[in-house]
Design an enzyme around this catalytic site. Structure first.
Site: not given
Ligand SMILES: NC(=O)c1ccc[n+]([C@@H]2O[C@H](COP(=O)([O-])OP(=O)(O)OC[C@H]3O[C@@H](n4cnc5c(N)ncnc54)[C@H](OP(=O)(O)O)[C@@H]3O)[C@@H](O)[C@H]2O)c1
Length: 292
Positions: A10-11, A34, A124, A128
């Site tokens: 998403m981000l 990876d 989680y 983190k």
């Molecule tokens: N979403 C929230 O509400 C939220 C809130 C606070 C903080 N955050 C933080 O914000 C950041 C972005 O979050 P997001 O919601 O955009 O996350 P997301 O949509 O889950 O995207 C994460 C991406 O990382 C990829 N990924 C996972 N494992 C990997 C690996 N081993 N090597 C390379 N890529 C890999 C995922 O692939 P797959 O989809 O195939 O797993 C996905 O494309 C994260 O650090 C999260 O912890 C998020």
């Protein structure tokens, strides 16, 4: 060049779109490079042209599933972050890494500051936090941005889920006893861009941990009410839906969510000299991008 990791998330997708729109030279990767394979990661980086910034948006983000997959979650959120930091140190790149409000237990009663003691409630949040610690240990030139309640155009999130459910159901129950600050992914992508362009603008931003979300704090129920109001106005939701406040206990999950997840953003605002958009304003800007 910027290396943006996690471009299918998403981000990461939002950041990729912004960097492209700004004409920034960037390289985007996701699962195909990876982050859990340290040596391959460094070799990949070394095979590219000079990389001045690494921006890591990749993570394991399935909060409940993480309880059943602690090893996988740890490999990505802790070891992956450590690998990226070591690679950044090796190639002399600055690092922006995204972390979360879930490093706190949410039992506080004033916005969390960067130096408040973390106390995660589940796998989680713990992994983190371990990722943060690993980065701080192995790379000095790193910015760790903790954010909360992220939503945007490129993934499943609270806003898009609410829009869908409001169109499908007559009634929805939404929790009122968890308080936090929504963050539009676009605003966070802008923040990352500001950090990257700060040196050229003559600003030196000290490395370390920063908090960032939209301004204001609300419950999930309050958020849903505003989403509904705006969505009705814009024709994104075309039928009536009654919203009921309910308690977290009525929505049992594997992991207890922090009750109070508000982040203090004074440090980032002072460092960059910025104002941060209020959550309502950002929701208002985001919704027109959603199709009815
Ligand atoms: N979403 C929230 O509400 C939220 C809130 C606070 C903080 N955050 C933080 O914000 C950041 C972005 O979050 P997001 O919601 O955009 O996350 P997301 O949509 O889950 O995207 C994460 C991406 O990382 C990829 N990924 C996972 N494992 C990997 C690996 N081993 N090597 C390379 N890529 C890999 C995922 O692939 P797959 O989809 O195939 O797993 C996905 O494309 C994260 O650090 C999260 O912890 C998020």
């Amino acid at each position: 060049m910027i290396w943006l990791i996690g471009t299918k998330g998403m981000l990461g997708a939002e950041a990729a779109r912004l960097f492209e729109a700004q004409g920034m030279q960037y390289l985007g990767t996701d699962r195909e490079v990876d982050i859990t394979h340290g040596e391959r990661l460094t070799a990949f980086a070394q095979a590219q042209g000079p990389i001045s910034w690494i921006v890591n948006c990749a993570a394991y983000t399935a909060v409940d599933r993480a309880e059943d997959e602690p090893l996988i979650c740890g490999r990505i959120n802790r070891d992956g972050a450590a690998n990226i930091a070591r690679t950044a140190a090796e190639i002399g790149a600055k690092l922006i890494h995204i972390s979360t409000d879930y490093v706190f237990n949410g039992k506080g009663s004033r916005p969390y500051r960067e130096d408040d003691e973390p106390c995660p409630l589940g796998v989680y949040g713990r992994t983190k936090r371990e990722g943060e610690a690993a980065i701080l240990e192995s790379h000095e030139a790193a910015y760790i941005i903790r954010t909360s309640w992220l939503y945007g155009a490129y993934g499943k999130n609270f806003v898009t889920t609410m829009l869908r459910l409001m169109e499908e159901r007559d009634r929805l129950s939404v929790v009122h006893d968890q308080r936090g600050s929504p963050t539009w992914a676009y605003d966070l992508a802008q923040l990352m861009l500001r950090l990257i362009t700060a040196p050229a603008a003559g600003r030196t931003i000290p490395y370390g941990i920063y908090h960032f979300s939209n301004e204001g704090n609300i419950s999930w129920f309050d958020f849903a009410v505003e989403i509904y109001r705006e969505a009705q106005e814009r024709g994104l939701v075309t039928r009536p839906c009654i919203l009921n406040p309910c308690s977290s206990a009525e929505f049992p999950a594997k992991v207890t969510r922090p009750g109070y997840s508000v982040l203090d953003k004074s440090k980032i605002k002072a460092a960059l000299g910025i104002d941060i958009p209020d959550w309502k304003r950002s929701l208002h800007s985001f919704l027109p991008h959603q199709r009815a």
